[in-house]
Design an enzyme around this catalytic site. Structure first.
Site, mmCIF file in Angstrom:
data_model
loop_
_atom_site.group_PDB
_atom_site.id
_atom_site.type_symbol
_atom_site.label_atom_id
_atom_site.label_comp_id
_atom_site.label_asym_id
_atom_site.label_seq_id
_atom_site.Cartn_x
_atom_site.Cartn_y
_atom_site.Cartn_z
ATOM 1 N N ASP A 212 5.063 7.220 -2.901
ATOM 2 C CA ASP A 212 5.862 5.902 -2.713
ATOM 3 C C ASP A 212 5.247 5.202 -1.594
ATOM 4 O O ASP A 212 4.783 5.675 -0.667
ATOM 5 C CB ASP A 212 7.358 6.353 -2.801
ATOM 6 C CG ASP A 212 8.081 4.793 -2.829
ATOM 7 O OD1 ASP A 212 7.880 4.081 -3.533
ATOM 8 O OD2 ASP A 212 9.235 4.838 -1.974
ATOM 9 N N SER A 213 5.813 3.919 -1.460
ATOM 10 C CA SER A 213 5.421 3.096 -0.227
ATOM 11 C C SER A 213 6.402 3.683 1.048
ATOM 12 O O SER A 213 6.104 3.496 2.101
ATOM 13 C CB SER A 213 5.678 1.718 -0.539
ATOM 14 O OG SER A 213 7.312 1.625 -1.013
ATOM 15 N N TYR B 86 5.361 -2.415 -0.312
ATOM 16 C CA TYR B 86 4.453 -2.915 -1.497
ATOM 17 C C TYR B 86 4.829 -3.917 -2.151
ATOM 18 O O TYR B 86 4.071 -4.804 -2.555
ATOM 19 C CB TYR B 86 3.986 -1.690 -2.171
ATOM 20 C CG TYR B 86 3.237 -0.390 -1.897
ATOM 21 C CD1 TYR B 86 3.090 -0.322 -0.498
ATOM 22 C CD2 TYR B 86 2.796 0.458 -2.676
ATOM 23 C CE1 TYR B 86 2.340 0.607 0.029
ATOM 24 C CE2 TYR B 86 1.916 1.640 -2.237
ATOM 25 C CZ TYR B 86 1.939 1.842 -1.129
ATOM 26 O OH TYR B 86 1.033 2.833 -0.503
ATOM 27 N N GLY B 87 5.942 -4.194 -2.273
ATOM 28 C CA GLY B 87 6.741 -5.112 -3.382
ATOM 29 C C GLY B 87 6.377 -6.620 -3.105
ATOM 30 O O GLY B 87 6.476 -7.219 -4.265
ATOM 31 N N CYS C 243 6.801 4.949 -7.659
ATOM 32 C CA CYS C 243 6.866 3.690 -6.961
ATOM 33 C C CYS C 243 6.818 2.810 -7.984
ATOM 34 O O CYS C 243 5.921 2.722 -8.851
ATOM 35 C CB CYS C 243 5.937 3.305 -5.867
ATOM 36 S SG CYS C 243 5.923 1.654 -5.102
ATOM 37 N N ASN C 244 7.670 2.075 -8.565
ATOM 38 C CA ASN C 244 7.598 1.129 -9.558
ATOM 39 C C ASN C 244 6.674 0.011 -9.312
ATOM 40 O O ASN C 244 5.902 -0.388 -10.509
ATOM 41 C CB ASN C 244 8.835 0.389 -9.774
ATOM 42 C CG ASN C 244 10.031 1.073 -10.374
ATOM 43 O OD1 ASN C 244 10.199 1.477 -11.988
ATOM 44 N ND2 ASN C 244 10.805 1.997 -9.604
ATOM 45 N N THR C 245 6.419 -0.493 -8.050
ATOM 46 C CA THR C 245 5.511 -1.557 -7.991
ATOM 47 C C THR C 245 4.068 -0.907 -8.062
ATOM 48 O O THR C 245 3.139 -1.361 -8.953
ATOM 49 C CB THR C 245 5.673 -1.944 -6.257
ATOM 50 O OG1 THR C 245 7.023 -2.476 -6.172
ATOM 51 C CG2 THR C 245 4.767 -3.181 -6.238
ATOM 52 N N GLU D 256 16.250 1.152 3.279
ATOM 53 C CA GLU D 256 15.306 1.647 4.075
ATOM 54 C C GLU D 256 16.008 1.754 5.458
ATOM 55 O O GLU D 256 15.963 2.625 6.410
ATOM 56 C CB GLU D 256 13.828 1.160 4.433
ATOM 57 C CG GLU D 256 12.945 1.317 3.356
ATOM 58 C CD GLU D 256 12.139 2.527 3.493
ATOM 59 O OE1 GLU D 256 11.593 2.790 4.579
ATOM 60 O OE2 GLU D 256 11.695 3.256 2.387
ATOM 61 N N CYS E 22 13.158 -0.195 -9.269
ATOM 62 C CA CYS E 22 12.450 0.247 -7.959
ATOM 63 C C CYS E 22 13.159 1.350 -7.488
ATOM 64 O O CYS E 22 14.316 1.445 -7.496
ATOM 65 C CB CYS E 22 12.969 -0.848 -6.939
ATOM 66 S SG CYS E 22 12.285 -0.687 -5.111
ATOM 67 N N THR E 23 12.353 2.520 -6.965
ATOM 68 C CA THR E 23 12.925 3.727 -6.622
ATOM 69 C C THR E 23 13.684 3.466 -5.312
ATOM 70 O O THR E 23 14.432 4.621 -5.058
ATOM 71 C CB THR E 23 11.880 4.699 -6.349
ATOM 72 O OG1 THR E 23 10.878 4.197 -5.461
ATOM 73 C CG2 THR E 23 11.202 5.000 -7.866
ATOM 74 N N HIS E 24 13.635 2.506 -4.790
ATOM 75 C CA HIS E 24 14.871 2.426 -3.427
ATOM 76 C C HIS E 24 15.879 1.998 -3.892
ATOM 77 O O HIS E 24 17.056 2.040 -3.193
ATOM 78 C CB HIS E 24 14.139 1.289 -2.449
ATOM 79 C CG HIS E 24 13.314 1.670 -1.783
ATOM 80 N ND1 HIS E 24 11.920 1.983 -2.286
ATOM 81 C CD2 HIS E 24 13.313 1.914 -0.358
ATOM 82 C CE1 HIS E 24 11.160 2.371 -1.070
ATOM 83 N NE2 HIS E 24 11.875 2.284 -0.098
HETATM 84 N N1 DGL Z 1 9.856 1.941 -4.061
HETATM 85 C C1 DGL Z 1 9.095 0.927 -4.572
HETATM 86 C C2 DGL Z 1 9.241 0.534 -5.906
HETATM 87 O O1 DGL Z 1 9.692 1.384 -6.825
HETATM 88 C C3 DGL Z 1 9.086 -0.530 -3.822
HETATM 89 C C4 DGL Z 1 9.301 -0.588 -2.326
HETATM 90 C C5 DGL Z 1 8.258 -1.553 -1.977
HETATM 91 O O2 DGL Z 1 8.611 -2.775 -1.986
HETATM 92 O O3 DGL Z 1 7.381 -0.880 -1.187
HETATM 93 O O4 DGL Z 1 8.864 -0.436 -6.549
#
Ligand code: DGL
Length: 280
Positions: free
Chosen positions: A19-20, A51-52, A82-84, A162, A198-200
């Site tokens: 993941d990011s 990343y998003g 990571c969904n992104t 985060e 988003c996994t966050h």
């Molecule tokens: N955890 C990432 C996701 O699932 C996003 C976090 C990011 O923006 O890096 O999209």
């Protein structure tokens, strides 16, 4: 006596997860629950988070670097937690690392949403890049052609998670701001499912659920990812069936912070000594 190490049998290789940052630890948690005998190798690219908000070309480059690092260490399956990265780079990663099985979280999230929604009116909360590419809409409509999908970018949720800020008036105010358009009377009609795309975001689920209100089911992809991984391991005959399993962590920045905040995401303590600093 032959002192040469035996090559690791395929089943004993770890599952690579990246993941990011720390969001993917919510997926790692589900993998540990469902597959307690699997070795896991987690990479958080926390030096380059988020990343998003980045352009597709940058996300693809970062995802390829993260995945290559895991592949070079020898993994039997790759999970893009990571969904992104899944939304933007999944086809490229699958092609580049074939025949290594690659599992992304977007397809799993779409599957979970379609199973959870009765009305087919689904909202997706995700990062800006995930929303912009429309991957969730496509994945949901492939499974249910009459689905009505409303997508909302919630980039600040990543920073809040985060930071470990998951509830309280500030988080609630941000959630109200993001969810307000989708909750207005017309759009709300029949809306019964919100995808944490988003996994966050699972860290903020109590606050999001409160703001979304009654009659709305929140879904995240981690359970379905774990089931999809298990299915592939079984089909390829590389599922580890017994013995204690290890988890190793790699981070591209501040390992102490990764351990501290990551423990909240994982729901279990991470020792900073078990986090290795890597350069991609
Ligand atoms: N955890 C990432 C996701 O699932 C996003 C976090 C990011 O923006 O890096 O999209």
């Amino acid at each position: 006596m032959n002192s040469k190490p035996k090559p690791a049998v395929a089943a004993d290789k770890p599952i690579g997860v990246f993941d990011s940052g720390m969001g993917g630890l919510t997926v790692l948690h589900a993998l540990r629950e469902h597959l307690p005998h699997e070795h896991l190798l987690y990479l958080g690219d926390n030096a380059r988070l988020p990343y998003g908000t980045k352009a597709p070309g940058t996300i693809t480059r970062y995802a390829l670097q993260a995945a290559s690092h895991l592949v070079e260490r020898g993994i039997k399956l790759l999970v893009i937690a990571c969904n992104t990265a899944s939304a933007v780079a999944m086809p490229e990663l699958s092609r580049r690392f074939a025949p290594l099985p690659v599992v992304g979280v977007v397809e799993a999230g779409a599957e979970a949403a379609v199973r959870a929604s009765g009305s087919g009116h689904i909202a997706v909360l995700a990062t800006e890049s995930t929303v912009r590419g429309g991957a969730y809409e496509r994945a949901i409509r492939t499974r249910r052609t009459d689905a009505r999908v409303y997508s909302q970018a919630c980039s600040l949720f990543v920073a809040l998670a985060e930071e470990g800020w998951t509830q309280g008036p500030l988080v609630e105010a941000v959630a109200r701001e993001y969810l307000h358009p989708m909750l207005d009377e017309k759009k709300r009609e029949g809306l019964d499912c919100v995808v944490l795309g988003c996994t966050h975001f699972p860290l903020l689920k109590n606050t999001i659920a409160r703001v979304a209100g009654a009659g709305v089911t929140l879904v995240d992809s981690s359970e379905i990812v774990a089931l999809a991984v298990e299915k592939i391991l079984q089909a390829s005959n590389i599922k580890r069936i017994g013995g204690p399993a290890g988890v190793r962590f790699l981070a591209t920045d501040d390992t102490e912070r990764f351990a501290r905040i990551g423990s909240v995401f994982l729901g279990q303590s991470i020792e900073s000594g078990n986090v290795e600093l890597v350069d991609l």
